[in-house]
Design a protein around this motif. Sequence first.
Motif, mmCIF file in Angstrom:
data_model
loop_
_atom_site.group_PDB
_atom_site.id
_atom_site.type_symbol
_atom_site.label_atom_id
_atom_site.label_comp_id
_atom_site.label_asym_id
_atom_site.label_seq_id
_atom_site.Cartn_x
_atom_site.Cartn_y
_atom_site.Cartn_z
ATOM 1 N N UNK A 181 3.344 -16.696 0.495
ATOM 2 C CA UNK A 181 3.135 -16.290 -0.893
ATOM 3 C C UNK A 181 3.326 -17.520 -1.763
ATOM 4 N N UNK A 182 2.318 -17.836 -2.564
ATOM 5 C CA UNK A 182 2.387 -19.001 -3.443
ATOM 6 C C UNK A 182 2.356 -18.556 -4.896
ATOM 7 N N UNK A 183 3.108 -19.295 -5.728
ATOM 8 C CA UNK A 183 3.099 -18.962 -7.138
ATOM 9 C C UNK A 183 4.192 -19.664 -7.901
ATOM 10 N N UNK A 184 4.436 -19.160 -9.112
ATOM 11 C CA UNK A 184 5.511 -19.671 -9.964
ATOM 12 C C UNK A 184 6.545 -18.559 -10.133
ATOM 13 N N UNK A 185 7.816 -18.917 -9.989
ATOM 14 C CA UNK A 185 8.874 -17.920 -9.942
ATOM 15 C C UNK A 185 9.873 -18.159 -11.077
ATOM 16 N N UNK A 186 10.230 -17.069 -11.780
ATOM 17 C CA UNK A 186 11.146 -17.178 -12.920
ATOM 18 C C UNK A 186 12.520 -17.670 -12.487
ATOM 19 N N UNK A 187 13.080 -17.033 -11.469
ATOM 20 C CA UNK A 187 14.409 -17.404 -10.982
ATOM 21 C C UNK A 187 14.543 -16.962 -9.531
ATOM 22 N N UNK A 188 15.175 -17.812 -8.727
ATOM 23 C CA UNK A 188 15.433 -17.453 -7.343
ATOM 24 C C UNK A 188 16.634 -18.237 -6.838
ATOM 25 N N UNK A 189 17.225 -17.725 -5.763
ATOM 26 C CA UNK A 189 18.298 -18.448 -5.086
ATOM 27 C C UNK A 189 18.031 -18.420 -3.594
ATOM 28 N N UNK A 190 18.413 -19.497 -2.933
ATOM 29 C CA UNK A 190 18.219 -19.625 -1.491
ATOM 30 C C UNK A 190 19.413 -20.360 -0.913
ATOM 31 N N UNK A 191 19.739 -20.070 0.336
ATOM 32 C CA UNK A 191 20.885 -20.745 0.941
ATOM 33 C C UNK A 191 20.455 -21.630 2.099
ATOM 34 N N UNK A 192 21.322 -22.565 2.398
ATOM 35 C CA UNK A 192 21.200 -23.423 3.579
ATOM 36 C C UNK A 192 22.486 -23.232 4.371
ATOM 37 N N UNK A 193 22.362 -22.809 5.629
ATOM 38 C CA UNK A 193 23.561 -22.584 6.431
ATOM 39 C C UNK A 193 24.250 -23.913 6.732
ATOM 40 N N UNK A 194 25.569 -23.837 6.952
ATOM 41 C CA UNK A 194 26.369 -25.013 7.291
ATOM 42 C C UNK A 194 27.153 -24.732 8.566
ATOM 43 N N UNK A 195 27.563 -25.768 9.293
ATOM 44 C CA UNK A 195 28.203 -25.585 10.605
ATOM 45 C C UNK A 195 29.484 -24.756 10.559
ATOM 46 N N UNK A 196 29.680 -23.966 11.610
ATOM 47 C CA UNK A 196 30.869 -23.131 11.736
ATOM 48 C C UNK A 196 31.829 -23.670 12.794
ATOM 49 N N UNK A 197 31.402 -24.727 13.523
ATOM 50 C CA UNK A 197 32.228 -25.307 14.581
ATOM 51 C C UNK A 197 32.758 -26.674 14.134
ATOM 52 N N UNK A 198 34.077 -26.910 14.245
ATOM 53 C CA UNK A 198 34.673 -28.166 13.761
ATOM 54 C C UNK A 198 34.067 -29.427 14.366
ATOM 55 N N UNK A 199 33.553 -29.324 15.597
ATOM 56 C CA UNK A 199 33.015 -30.514 16.265
ATOM 57 C C UNK A 199 31.586 -30.846 15.839
#
Length: 235
Positions: free
Chosen positions: A144-162
């Motif tokens: 879907x392409x277009x212009x959007x008034x407002x949105x939020x998106x996440x990027x996951x981050x590591x859950x393991x200390x190593x």
Amino acid sequence: MNFKTILSLVLCSFFAWQLSAQMPKVYAVGAMKDMGSTYDLNMDLDTISTKKHLYGMGPYDKMKGEITVVDGKPYYASAFVDGAYVVDKNWNIKSPFFVYSNVGSWEVYTIEGDFNSVQNIQEAVAKMAKANGYDLEQPFAFKIKGEFDALSAHIVTPRLPEVEGYRDGIKSQKFSFEDTKGEFIGFYSEHHQGVFTHMDGFVHVHFLMKDKSFMGHLDEITTKGKTFKLYLPKK
């Protein structure tokens, strides 16, 4: 049941089979529900034999970020630092689970109205696909392409200390944008909950900004009275 009725049923079954056979195949490697606490890497993107016109998505490495492949271009995003993100391109990346499809050409449809949730996107995609003869029993990619008034998106981050980028207690970073242009890359399936869609929905959707400076998993959207282009795989 008379002969005409039987013939009609046979023909309907044949055309439904023919339609699904002509759809670009969707492949799933690994599963969201099977990642457990180790996030074993089941997919090496560089091993995909046909990369031209490839579309796909999944977590980057051991939850180091997000992957979205768009028309054969492999974008991956990470957010190791508070309030910051990085987007790059590389085929030499891996994922615990990954869904992908080679889509050489698309049918383009116009949709109008409001998007107030990812559920709204799911409903709009299903409605347009069904109205144009797509078999909703078969998984498929969409854009879907277009212009959007407002949105939020996440990027996951590591859950393991190593794992590189680990921060205690932080499992993802959310980023918000207003009046932004770009595209949603998604996969629709009514039979892959817990595999590449969450248990409460039929779509997995990522957002790629028009200038390719940001990419992440779509969480929320508020857009009213806009016209969008919906792309479904050409039959």
